[in-house]
Design an enzyme around this catalytic site. Sequence first.
Site, PDB file in Angstrom:
ATOM      1  N   LEU A 239       5.805  62.470  27.735  1.00 46.76           N
ATOM      2  CA  LEU A 239       6.722  62.608  26.592  1.00 46.76           C
ATOM      3  C   LEU A 239       8.022  61.879  26.917  1.00 46.76           C
ATOM      4  O   LEU A 239       8.602  62.134  27.967  1.00 46.76           O
ATOM      5  CB  LEU A 239       7.082  64.078  26.370  1.00 46.76           C
ATOM      6  CG  LEU A 239       6.024  65.030  25.812  1.00 46.76           C
ATOM      7  CD1 LEU A 239       6.591  66.441  25.791  1.00 46.76           C
ATOM      8  CD2 LEU A 239       5.601  64.615  24.410  1.00 46.76           C
ATOM      9  N   HIS A 240       8.434  61.001  26.049  1.00 48.49           N
ATOM     10  CA  HIS A 240       9.766  60.413  26.279  1.00 48.49           C
ATOM     11  C   HIS A 240      10.494  59.968  25.023  1.00 48.49           C
ATOM     12  O   HIS A 240      11.611  59.468  25.092  1.00 48.49           O
ATOM     13  CB  HIS A 240       9.680  59.258  27.287  1.00 48.49           C
ATOM     14  CG  HIS A 240       8.983  58.028  26.765  1.00 48.49           C
ATOM     15  ND1 HIS A 240       9.601  57.080  26.022  1.00 48.49           N
ATOM     16  CD2 HIS A 240       7.712  57.610  26.902  1.00 48.49           C
ATOM     17  CE1 HIS A 240       8.741  56.101  25.724  1.00 48.49           C
ATOM     18  NE2 HIS A 240       7.588  56.407  26.234  1.00 48.49           N
TER      19      HIS A 240
END
Length: 368
Positions: free
Chosen positions: A209-210
């Site tokens: 996740l970013h």
Amino acid sequence: MLIDIIAGARPNFIKIAPIIAAIEEQSKEGVDMQYRLVHTGQHYDKKMSGDFFEQLNIPAPHYNLEAGSGTQAEQTGKIMIGYEQLLLAQPCDLCIVVGDVTSTMACAIAAKKVNNIKVAHVEGGIRSGDLTMPEEINRIVTDSITDYFFTTSEVANENLRKAGVGNDKIFFVGNTMIDTLYQQMPHFIKPAFWDNYNLKDRQYIVMTLHRPNNVDNKEILKEILHEIVKASNGLPVIFPVHPRTSKMLDVIGIEGSNLLKIDPLSYLEFNYLVKNSKAVITDSGGITEEATVLGVPCMTLRDSTERPETCTIGTNELIGTDPVNIGPAFAKLFSGAWKKGSIPELWDGKTAGRIVSRIADIFGLHKL
Ligand code: UDP
């Protein structure tokens, strides 16, 4: 001719490695092609940069602009200033930018404005239609001044045509990220923690996740993690944490004993994990392409994608940004109903060779 190759962030390194190898090959065969590798310094630590140079045999950069971290504008400004200085001292004949990071846009602008240096954009034409993504702005701005578009899909070609780009500037060549994947597949490395975590083939999930939409808001990130822990049936969820996400995780803490938070992995370890996993859950762009080629189910926590072929042809499905969708997506996975997918056209491991041959044609270069 002198070609500048620009790389600044993790996904860039993976995309440039085969292009550099293809240029070196042409050069060895007597084609007048030299390159300068310009690292902008957008990602600079070992885990986001150094390890990739080592594992993918990328030569040391000729120049490092050392932009470091900062706001979008600070990074853009630092990179433009640094690259402009280099070009003023020693111009190149062609500037190759890849992907959609700040360095891509900043160097394309600097090159065009210094003596109208030609710009080639590898992965040109892709669009999510979501202007809240900094990457979408980088794509649009870069493509508005690009001379040669090297594209990964027919959809990208169509996006460019719709924007008024002539067919003579569009070269549908495939995907250099997939060149790297095929080249490196025999060398994938089982991570050292495999036994400690008691991992077994197809019995764990990989998560990354970013995107700001998912990780910059404490409540949203907490809810996403909560739903994933709840939905994953106790399977280990391996979570190599991007530096952007790390700061927020420190604030909210992490819950669920099956959620295994680790540092970003090297390329060869990460893709070993993906290849042998039950599924990937991500908001990355590149990982949806790799999962497609590896035939691994991929759940994407986004409402849109600039890579629609990973959904229409590959194993990817957009499950949206609302965490309530996570449970049903896992239920579908565990029921065995996830699509098998196939591999998009020209994602065959030979893209970089096509790019470099087209450049040789465009610039009228011949073997000596
Ligand atoms: N990747 C990696 N280690 C990790 C996570 C990702 O080597 O811990 C690689 C992954 O295989 C892919 C690339 O990084 O090639 C994707 O980068 P990222 O998700 O940062 O960028 P995006 O593709 O979303 O632009």
